[in-house]
Design a protein around this motif. Sequence first.
Motif, short mmCIF file in Angstrom:
data_model
loop_
_atom_site.label_atom_id
_atom_site.label_comp_id
_atom_site.label_asym_id
_atom_site.label_seq_id
_atom_site.Cartn_x
_atom_site.Cartn_y
_atom_site.Cartn_z
N VAL A 1 38.23 14.23 13.80
CA VAL A 1 39.25 15.14 13.30
C VAL A 1 38.64 16.35 12.60
N SER A 2 37.36 16.26 12.23
CA SER A 2 36.70 17.41 11.63
C SER A 2 36.32 18.46 12.67
N SER A 3 36.63 18.20 13.93
CA SER A 3 36.36 19.17 15.00
C SER A 3 37.07 20.49 14.70
N GLN A 4 36.34 21.58 14.86
CA GLN A 4 36.91 22.91 14.58
C GLN A 4 38.11 23.21 15.45
N ALA A 5 38.07 22.73 16.70
CA ALA A 5 39.17 23.04 17.62
C ALA A 5 40.51 22.49 17.14
N LEU A 6 40.50 21.37 16.42
CA LEU A 6 41.76 20.80 15.95
C LEU A 6 42.41 21.63 14.85
N SER A 7 41.65 22.54 14.24
CA SER A 7 42.25 23.41 13.22
C SER A 7 43.27 24.36 13.84
N LEU A 8 43.27 24.46 15.18
CA LEU A 8 44.29 25.26 15.85
C LEU A 8 45.69 24.71 15.63
N ILE A 9 45.80 23.40 15.53
CA ILE A 9 47.12 22.77 15.51
C ILE A 9 47.96 23.24 14.32
N PRO A 10 47.47 23.12 13.07
CA PRO A 10 48.32 23.60 11.95
C PRO A 10 48.58 25.10 11.99
N THR A 11 47.63 25.91 12.48
CA THR A 11 47.88 27.35 12.53
C THR A 11 48.96 27.69 13.55
N SER B 1 34.79 -2.68 11.31
CA SER B 1 35.31 -1.77 10.28
C SER B 1 34.45 -0.52 10.18
N LYS B 2 33.13 -0.70 10.24
CA LYS B 2 32.23 0.46 10.18
C LYS B 2 32.40 1.34 11.42
N THR B 3 32.55 0.70 12.58
CA THR B 3 32.72 1.46 13.82
C THR B 3 34.02 2.25 13.80
N ALA B 4 35.10 1.60 13.39
CA ALA B 4 36.40 2.29 13.34
C ALA B 4 36.44 3.33 12.22
N GLY B 5 35.74 3.05 11.12
CA GLY B 5 35.80 3.94 9.98
C GLY B 5 35.14 5.29 10.21
N GLN B 6 34.25 5.35 11.20
CA GLN B 6 33.59 6.62 11.49
C GLN B 6 34.49 7.58 12.26
N VAL B 7 35.54 7.06 12.86
CA VAL B 7 36.35 7.86 13.79
C VAL B 7 37.09 9.00 13.10
N PRO B 8 37.87 8.75 12.03
CA PRO B 8 38.71 9.83 11.49
C PRO B 8 37.92 11.10 11.15
N HIS B 9 36.80 10.95 10.44
CA HIS B 9 36.07 12.15 10.03
C HIS B 9 35.32 12.79 11.19
N ILE C 1 50.91 14.59 13.54
CA ILE C 1 50.05 14.70 14.73
C ILE C 1 48.66 14.15 14.44
N PHE C 2 48.08 14.50 13.28
CA PHE C 2 46.73 14.04 12.96
C PHE C 2 46.70 12.52 12.74
N THR C 3 47.77 11.96 12.20
CA THR C 3 47.83 10.51 12.02
C THR C 3 47.80 9.81 13.37
N ILE C 4 48.55 10.34 14.32
CA ILE C 4 48.53 9.77 15.67
C ILE C 4 47.13 9.87 16.26
N ILE C 5 46.49 11.02 16.06
CA ILE C 5 45.14 11.20 16.60
C ILE C 5 44.17 10.20 15.98
N TRP C 6 44.23 10.01 14.67
CA TRP C 6 43.36 9.04 14.01
C TRP C 6 43.53 7.65 14.62
N GLY C 7 44.77 7.21 14.68
CA GLY C 7 45.02 5.86 15.19
C GLY C 7 44.58 5.68 16.62
N VAL C 8 44.89 6.65 17.46
CA VAL C 8 44.57 6.52 18.88
C VAL C 8 43.06 6.60 19.10
N LEU C 9 42.35 7.39 18.32
CA LEU C 9 40.90 7.49 18.52
C LEU C 9 40.19 6.19 18.17
#
Length: 466
Positions: free
Chosen positions: A70-80, A59-67, A302-310
């Motif tokens: 997904v907090s990567s600056q490059a992913l902010s391109l997607i909504p723009t 749980s701790k290992t998986a819980g670190q993934v989303p933040h 898109i971000f939900t898919i990224i969270w799950g897959v990561l």
Amino acid sequence: MEPIEIGLWVTGAMLVVVVLGMRVAFAAAMAGMVGLVWIFWAKKGMAPDQFMWALQVASKTAGQVPHSKVSSQALSLIPTFIMIGYLAYHAGLTKALFEAAKRWIAWVPGGLAVSTIFATAGFAAVSGASVATAAVFARIAIPEMLKIGYDKRFAAGVVAAGGTLASLIPPSAILVIYAIIVEQDVGKLLLAGFIPGVFSAIVYAILIIGMALTIKGFGPPVRGFTWGQRFASLPPALPIIFVVVIIIMFVYNPFGGDAWGTPTEGGAIGAFVVFLMAVYRGMRWPELKAALLETAKLSVMIFTIIWGVLIYVRFLGFADLPGAFADWITSLPYEPMAILICILLAYAVLGMFMDAIGMLLLTLPVVYPAVMALNGGEAVSAADSSFGMSGPMCAIWFGILVVKMAEFCLITPPIGLNCFVVAGVRDDISVQDVFKGVTPFFIADAITIGLLVTFPWIVLWLPSLV
């Protein structure tokens, strides 16, 4: 049980539940969590009193993934990028673009369908989402084609196929996702998609013209526009070119020297410019609210898919499945190019059962290291490589190939998302009709992919200038 065996069992089970209909995001997250628990528990000999410890660590290992990811600056391109497309639609730029394409191109055989292809390509240059492109032109182009006698199935197929061009032509959300997963330069990948995207549009246009010349009564040309009317249609469509130039300028400085900014900054400025154009053209709060809501919905998906897959990708790292697959691929007694073609064919089959983004996110952590190993590794030089290109260039080339395969999967039954979108917008056209209409474009896509594999310079020329 060894970690690699656990990886194979969990991956197989995940693919089964995806084929049965579970959403990729939830299937991947569940598989990743179960796999992590299984691996940690196996390290303790599967002792019953150690299960809660394994669950806590997983749980701790998986819980670190989303933040952390997904907090990567490059992913902010997607909504723009997505926002640019919806704002452009509400600004009326799509209608202006289609009208300009119609006045300049519709005189050729199958002209209105060809105009639709180039108009979708132009809109793709300000929209990072294939689904949005297909939905917009289903409202604009299909009624025009039906009015002059096009078969409704083919008219729908043209729009569904044309919408896929948004996957390659920058700004492209799916190229950004690929860059994040394989840790490659976003700017170079966006540049690399430009020529193959335009090339794909040209192949589609040639296919339509060929059909119009050989099939009686197919796609009559539209004539009667004067030169004055043609030139008058250009100014309303020029803002799209302006936005594209802004984004490209920030990614690649054509005057030499460092880039003027990052792709993220280019996307944000592009969205702001389109917003100003939309306000100038009369967009008010209801239209702005609709654009923002649609942007949020698609971005969250898109971000939900990224969270799950990561989470699943984190499990793969513990199972060492990517390394084992790469070793197996490189040990096969076949030419590297033959193996690469088989991988692309496997994508074509897999895309029949999965959506494009989910398919790439699930497979790239395993397939990408194998392809790089086939070429000779991440740091190989062009002279020592199997495909005749350096490691970084191979990463870009393979990225364009798999994104093109993802385009192909957007129109293949039974999951072809663009086909469902077009059918959803048009009540008079069933999804079966749309699938029948896109069938000729399978041939065009196969030709395009073959040429991109045979002539890599089509992909690599532009990024090689950076």
